[in-house]
Design a protein around this motif. Structure first.
Motif, PDB file in Angstrom:
ATOM      1  N   GLU A   4      35.938 -29.207  97.436  1.00  0.00           N
ATOM      2  CA  GLU A   4      35.897 -28.728  96.030  1.00  0.00           C
ATOM      3  C   GLU A   4      36.556 -27.277  96.198  1.00  0.00           C
ATOM      4  OE1 GLU A   4      33.578 -28.155  91.999  1.00  0.00           O
ATOM      5  OE2 GLU A   4      32.670 -29.540  93.544  1.00  0.00           O
ATOM      6  N   ALA A   5      37.562 -26.752  95.651  1.00  0.00           N
ATOM      7  CA  ALA A   5      37.920 -25.518  95.714  1.00  0.00           C
ATOM      8  C   ALA A   5      37.013 -24.548  94.762  1.00  0.00           C
ATOM      9  CB  ALA A   5      39.386 -25.424  95.587  1.00  0.00           C
ATOM     10  N   LYS A   6      36.432 -23.370  95.155  1.00  0.00           N
ATOM     11  CA  LYS A   6      35.827 -22.774  94.384  1.00  0.00           C
ATOM     12  C   LYS A   6      36.615 -21.287  93.906  1.00  0.00           C
ATOM     13  CE  LYS A   6      32.158 -24.881  94.204  1.00  0.00           C
ATOM     14  NZ  LYS A   6      31.429 -25.476  92.833  1.00  0.00           N
ATOM     15  N   ARG A   7      37.089 -20.798  95.049  1.00  0.00           N
ATOM     16  CA  ARG A   7      38.101 -19.580  94.561  1.00  0.00           C
ATOM     17  C   ARG A   7      39.225 -19.423  95.468  1.00  0.00           C
ATOM     18  NH1 ARG A   7      34.081 -14.424  94.215  1.00  0.00           N
ATOM     19  NH2 ARG A   7      33.081 -14.757  92.285  1.00  0.00           N
ATOM     20  N   CYS A   8      40.212 -18.835  95.196  1.00  0.00           N
ATOM     21  CA  CYS A   8      41.449 -18.841  95.877  1.00  0.00           C
ATOM     22  C   CYS A   8      41.973 -17.436  95.908  1.00  0.00           C
ATOM     23  CB  CYS A   8      42.400 -19.792  95.340  1.00  0.00           C
ATOM     24  SG  CYS A   8      43.578 -20.032  96.571  1.00  0.00           S
ATOM     25  N   GLY A   9      42.406 -16.679  96.836  1.00  0.00           N
ATOM     26  CA  GLY A   9      42.894 -15.459  96.666  1.00  0.00           C
ATOM     27  C   GLY A   9      43.909 -15.120  97.852  1.00  0.00           C
ATOM     28  N   LYS A  41      59.592 -10.696 102.068  1.00  0.00           N
ATOM     29  CA  LYS A  41      59.629 -10.294 100.757  1.00  0.00           C
ATOM     30  C   LYS A  41      60.966 -10.774 100.204  1.00  0.00           C
ATOM     31  CE  LYS A  41      61.867  -5.969 102.465  1.00  0.00           C
ATOM     32  NZ  LYS A  41      61.736  -4.583 102.217  1.00  0.00           N
ATOM     33  N   TYR A  42      61.736 -11.569 101.220  1.00  0.00           N
ATOM     34  CA  TYR A  42      62.901 -12.458 100.475  1.00  0.00           C
ATOM     35  C   TYR A  42      62.419 -13.878 100.340  1.00  0.00           C
ATOM     36  CZ  TYR A  42      64.696  -7.977 102.153  1.00  0.00           C
ATOM     37  OH  TYR A  42      65.102  -6.697 102.478  1.00  0.00           O
ATOM     38  N   SER A  43      61.388 -14.210 100.516  1.00  0.00           N
ATOM     39  CA  SER A  43      61.077 -15.824 100.497  1.00  0.00           C
ATOM     40  C   SER A  43      60.918 -16.238  99.172  1.00  0.00           C
ATOM     41  CB  SER A  43      59.817 -16.070 101.084  1.00  0.00           C
ATOM     42  OG  SER A  43      59.637 -15.584 102.644  1.00  0.00           O
ATOM     43  N   ASP A  44      61.495 -17.589  98.864  1.00  0.00           N
ATOM     44  CA  ASP A  44      61.224 -18.089  97.616  1.00  0.00           C
ATOM     45  C   ASP A  44      59.757 -18.502  97.471  1.00  0.00           C
ATOM     46  OD1 ASP A  44      61.593 -19.582  95.179  1.00  0.00           O
ATOM     47  OD2 ASP A  44      62.601 -21.348  95.999  1.00  0.00           O
ATOM     48  N   TYR A  45      58.965 -17.906  96.456  1.00  0.00           N
ATOM     49  CA  TYR A  45      57.489 -18.308  96.257  1.00  0.00           C
ATOM     50  C   TYR A  45      57.248 -19.676  96.177  1.00  0.00           C
ATOM     51  CZ  TYR A  45      58.501 -17.880  91.436  1.00  0.00           C
ATOM     52  OH  TYR A  45      58.944 -18.039  89.996  1.00  0.00           O
ATOM     53  N   SER A  46      58.228 -20.454  94.988  1.00  0.00           N
ATOM     54  CA  SER A  46      57.746 -21.554  94.741  1.00  0.00           C
ATOM     55  C   SER A  46      57.930 -22.875  95.966  1.00  0.00           C
ATOM     56  CB  SER A  46      58.569 -22.078  93.599  1.00  0.00           C
ATOM     57  OG  SER A  46      60.226 -21.854  93.907  1.00  0.00           O
ATOM     58  N   LEU A  47      58.915 -22.532  96.648  1.00  0.00           N
ATOM     59  CA  LEU A  47      59.169 -23.214  97.991  1.00  0.00           C
ATOM     60  C   LEU A  47      58.277 -23.004  98.853  1.00  0.00           C
ATOM     61  CD1 LEU A  47      61.007 -25.365  99.086  1.00  0.00           C
ATOM     62  CD2 LEU A  47      62.276 -23.455 100.149  1.00  0.00           C
ATOM     63  N   GLN A  69      49.111 -21.908  90.430  1.00  0.00           N
ATOM     64  CA  GLN A  69      47.985 -20.810  91.173  1.00  0.00           C
ATOM     65  C   GLN A  69      48.421 -20.540  92.584  1.00  0.00           C
ATOM     66  OE1 GLN A  69      45.398 -19.466  90.007  1.00  0.00           O
ATOM     67  NE2 GLN A  69      44.796 -18.304  91.595  1.00  0.00           N
ATOM     68  N   LEU A  70      49.025 -21.450  93.401  1.00  0.00           N
ATOM     69  CA  LEU A  70      49.748 -20.991  94.588  1.00  0.00           C
ATOM     70  C   LEU A  70      50.770 -20.117  94.577  1.00  0.00           C
ATOM     71  CD1 LEU A  70      49.124 -24.208  96.759  1.00  0.00           C
ATOM     72  CD2 LEU A  70      47.755 -22.311  97.034  1.00  0.00           C
ATOM     73  N   GLU A  71      51.704 -20.459  93.410  1.00  0.00           N
ATOM     74  CA  GLU A  71      52.854 -19.826  93.103  1.00  0.00           C
ATOM     75  C   GLU A  71      52.298 -18.440  92.658  1.00  0.00           C
ATOM     76  OE1 GLU A  71      55.370 -21.594  90.358  1.00  0.00           O
ATOM     77  OE2 GLU A  71      55.787 -23.291  91.871  1.00  0.00           O
ATOM     78  N   LYS A  72      51.333 -18.101  92.091  1.00  0.00           N
ATOM     79  CA  LYS A  72      51.020 -16.629  91.546  1.00  0.00           C
ATOM     80  C   LYS A  72      50.473 -16.072  92.747  1.00  0.00           C
ATOM     81  CE  LYS A  72      49.579 -17.755  86.770  1.00  0.00           C
ATOM     82  NZ  LYS A  72      48.498 -18.229  85.987  1.00  0.00           N
TER      83      LYS A  72
END
Length: 157
Positions: A4-9, A41-47, A69-72
């Motif tokens: 169970e994930a509690k926090r992600c950073g 810095k050139y990577s596609d964040y969603s992929l 959340q991972l995309e953010k």
């Protein structure tokens, strides 16, 4: 679900996602650091976020963490690599009703539209909801702006 994930950073140096999770059977809280080796810095964040979520080594741990959340987190990391401050990255996630969306580039516009869709789904009322009202009418205050095209059309009708 075993974890169970509690926090992600995110950590900037080295670039990695930090996950605080609890093992559901033993109730122990642990920290997992997931390095992002090929992210630039050139990577596609969603992929990159999709690859991380579907990675066999991390899939069980990240099951409860949403894709958005991972995309953010990836956006924050990429902005840092491009030289932007953390405040700038966090401000880009805020919806400003006075902001002109026509002046944004395609990527930022897609991000804002995604945030608006999330907000819409959160506030949406469905027939199954307890506070659902069919055919709700709300009276809005008149706009203080003068719209000449609006006044002309009223006279014609």
């Amino acid at each position: 679900m075993l974890y169970e994930a509690k926090r992600c950073g995110v950590t900037f140096s080295p670039a990695s996602v930090v996950l605080i999770y609890q093992h559901t059977e033993t109730k122990k809280i642990r920290k997992r650091i997931i390095p992002l080796r090929n992210f630039s810095k050139y990577s596609d964040y969603s992929l990159a976020a999709e690859r991380l979520k579907n990675n066999p080594r991390h899939r069980d741990y990240l099951e409860a963490v949403s894709q958005s959340q991972l995309e953010k987190l990836h956006i924050i990391l990429r902005d840092h690599m491009q030289g932007h401050s953390l405040e700038h990255s966090l401000a880009s996630f805020q919806l400003d009703p006075d902001q002109d969306l026509n002046k944004l580039d395609d990527e930022e516009l897609a991000r804002k539209k995604g945030q608006m869709d999330e907000l819409f789904e959160k506030n949406r009322r469905r027939k199954d909801d307890a506070d659902f009202v069919y055919d709700l009418e709300v009276e809005f205050n008149k706009s203080t702006r003068d719209c000449s095209w609006d006044e002309e059309s009223d006279n014609e009708f």
